[in-house]
Design a protein around this motif. Sequence first.
Motif, PDB file in Angstrom:
ATOM      1  N   ILE A 187      82.885  62.379  61.432  1.00 61.14           N
ATOM      2  CA  ILE A 187      82.705  61.647  62.682  1.00 61.14           C
ATOM      3  C   ILE A 187      82.717  60.164  62.345  1.00 61.14           C
ATOM      4  CG2 ILE A 187      80.175  61.478  62.608  1.00 61.14           C
ATOM      5  CD1 ILE A 187      80.161  62.184  65.616  1.00 61.14           C
ATOM      6  N   ALA A 188      83.068  59.336  63.314  1.00 57.20           N
ATOM      7  CA  ALA A 188      82.954  57.884  63.182  1.00 57.20           C
ATOM      8  C   ALA A 188      82.095  57.370  64.325  1.00 57.20           C
ATOM      9  CB  ALA A 188      84.321  57.222  63.205  1.00 57.20           C
ATOM     10  N   ALA A 211      88.900  60.181  63.642  1.00 52.33           N
ATOM     11  CA  ALA A 211      89.119  59.419  64.875  1.00 52.33           C
ATOM     12  C   ALA A 211      88.038  58.357  65.064  1.00 52.33           C
ATOM     13  CB  ALA A 211      89.114  60.365  66.067  1.00 52.33           C
ATOM     14  N   LEU A 212      88.449  57.238  65.659  1.00 52.68           N
ATOM     15  CA  LEU A 212      87.509  56.182  66.029  1.00 52.68           C
ATOM     16  C   LEU A 212      86.892  56.490  67.386  1.00 52.68           C
ATOM     17  CD1 LEU A 212      89.682  53.091  65.030  1.00 52.68           C
ATOM     18  CD2 LEU A 212      87.654  53.918  63.827  1.00 52.68           C
ATOM     19  N   PRO A 213      85.753  55.869  67.716  1.00 52.52           N
ATOM     20  CA  PRO A 213      85.192  56.042  69.062  1.00 52.52           C
ATOM     21  C   PRO A 213      86.208  55.594  70.109  1.00 52.52           C
ATOM     22  CG  PRO A 213      83.595  55.014  67.604  1.00 52.52           C
ATOM     23  CD  PRO A 213      84.888  55.041  66.858  1.00 52.52           C
ATOM     24  N   LEU A 249      83.149  61.345  69.404  1.00 50.71           N
ATOM     25  CA  LEU A 249      83.041  62.413  70.387  1.00 50.71           C
ATOM     26  C   LEU A 249      83.108  61.864  71.812  1.00 50.71           C
ATOM     27  CD1 LEU A 249      80.097  64.458  68.810  1.00 50.71           C
ATOM     28  CD2 LEU A 249      82.548  64.924  68.630  1.00 50.71           C
ATOM     29  N   GLY A 250      83.118  60.532  71.937  1.00 48.13           N
ATOM     30  CA  GLY A 250      83.121  59.907  73.249  1.00 48.13           C
ATOM     31  C   GLY A 250      81.734  59.590  73.768  1.00 48.13           C
ATOM     32  N   VAL A 251      80.717  59.807  72.955  1.00 48.97           N
ATOM     33  CA  VAL A 251      79.338  59.525  73.360  1.00 48.97           C
ATOM     34  C   VAL A 251      79.095  58.020  73.360  1.00 48.97           C
ATOM     35  CG1 VAL A 251      76.910  59.770  72.729  1.00 48.97           C
ATOM     36  CG2 VAL A 251      78.468  61.713  72.475  1.00 48.97           C
ATOM     37  N   GLU A 252      78.446  57.536  74.391  1.00 49.11           N
ATOM     38  CA  GLU A 252      77.936  56.167  74.437  1.00 49.11           C
ATOM     39  C   GLU A 252      76.480  56.257  74.848  1.00 49.11           C
ATOM     40  OE1 GLU A 252      78.701  51.978  76.816  1.00 49.11           O
ATOM     41  OE2 GLU A 252      80.409  53.201  76.188  1.00 49.11           O
ATOM     42  N   SER A 278      78.251  66.595  66.101  1.00 46.49           N
ATOM     43  CA  SER A 278      77.508  66.643  67.356  1.00 46.49           C
ATOM     44  C   SER A 278      76.579  65.438  67.439  1.00 46.49           C
ATOM     45  CB  SER A 278      76.691  67.942  67.463  1.00 46.49           C
ATOM     46  OG  SER A 278      75.726  68.013  66.439  1.00 46.49           O
ATOM     47  N   PHE A 279      76.116  65.165  68.649  1.00 53.05           N
ATOM     48  CA  PHE A 279      75.192  64.044  68.871  1.00 53.05           C
ATOM     49  C   PHE A 279      74.214  64.427  69.966  1.00 53.05           C
ATOM     50  CE2 PHE A 279      73.655  60.476  71.285  1.00 53.05           C
ATOM     51  CZ  PHE A 279      73.238  59.590  70.306  1.00 53.05           C
TER      52      PHE A 279
END
Length: 305
Positions: free
Chosen positions: A100-101, A275-277, A80-83, A136-137
């Motif tokens: 999710i990955a 998808a990968l991060p 999701l692009g979360v870091e 979600s995260f």
Amino acid sequence: MLDLIIDARPADIGNGFGVRRILPYRLRRMLGPFIFMDHAGPVQVAPELMPTLDVLPHPHIGLSTVSYLFGGQVVHRDSLGVEQVIRPGEVNWMTAGRGIAHSERFEDPATLAGGALEMVQTWVALPEAAEEDAPSFTNYQPQELPIFTDQGVWMRLIAGDAFGLRNDVKTHSPLFYLHVVLQTGARFGLPTGYPERGAYVAKGSVEVSGRTYTTGQLLVFTRGLDPVLVAREPTTLMLLGGEPLGERYIWWNFVSSRKERIEQAKADWQAGRIALPPTDNAEFIPLPADRSRPAGSSPPPPPLS
């Protein structure tokens, strides 16, 4: 009073990173909606060796991963692009839904702040109606997680509803999850109102009905009874349980109420359809060889979360 005592088993999640595997167990696949539980650490390594602990990008479906630290810190990245850096007392709650990955990296010297990395990872299976939800995260900070103290007792509600405590951690079915610290001689019970309940001894020992149980044991209790746990020494417990969801299939990092959905997830990861991060996509964990076994046996060892 005790339905079952589960002794944690050693498991290697890669690169020699050893954990204690509690769930699933051949005689108890789930406890309420909780389908997986690992206790990692305490881990003490030289700073230059920290990258060897990294958990590379890998996929999930049909569950929420719950990360909770006693010591150190971990960097989470997902598709999701979360870091997000997680530190002790926080909760990382990632709902995989339809897929999710994510990765978990040990890349900062503060990983070993306080001398050791120690964490508990659980997976919460999703109700059938939520298995294909969008992923979600959310990271929850310590001030969002209510704490209760009494003589010789400290506890934090990680998620769910227990002892009159509630928080805003989003769950998908009735459950409770608590971090409890007891001083020697302190007495403690379990939340009522749930059909499946357990207490994992993360540190120390407790006495129940005249018998002593020690570090690395998950105590699963009979429905309808209210046990009293007495700390024999300074003790840390993780209390968990809730309403059962029904049968779930688990293979590697995939959980589903349908076998065919597991097969689809295997094919999706193999074909690169999960998808990968975006900020951690140079490497990943490949789909392991299919080591499926008869029902009731252990699945292939998954990554930490």
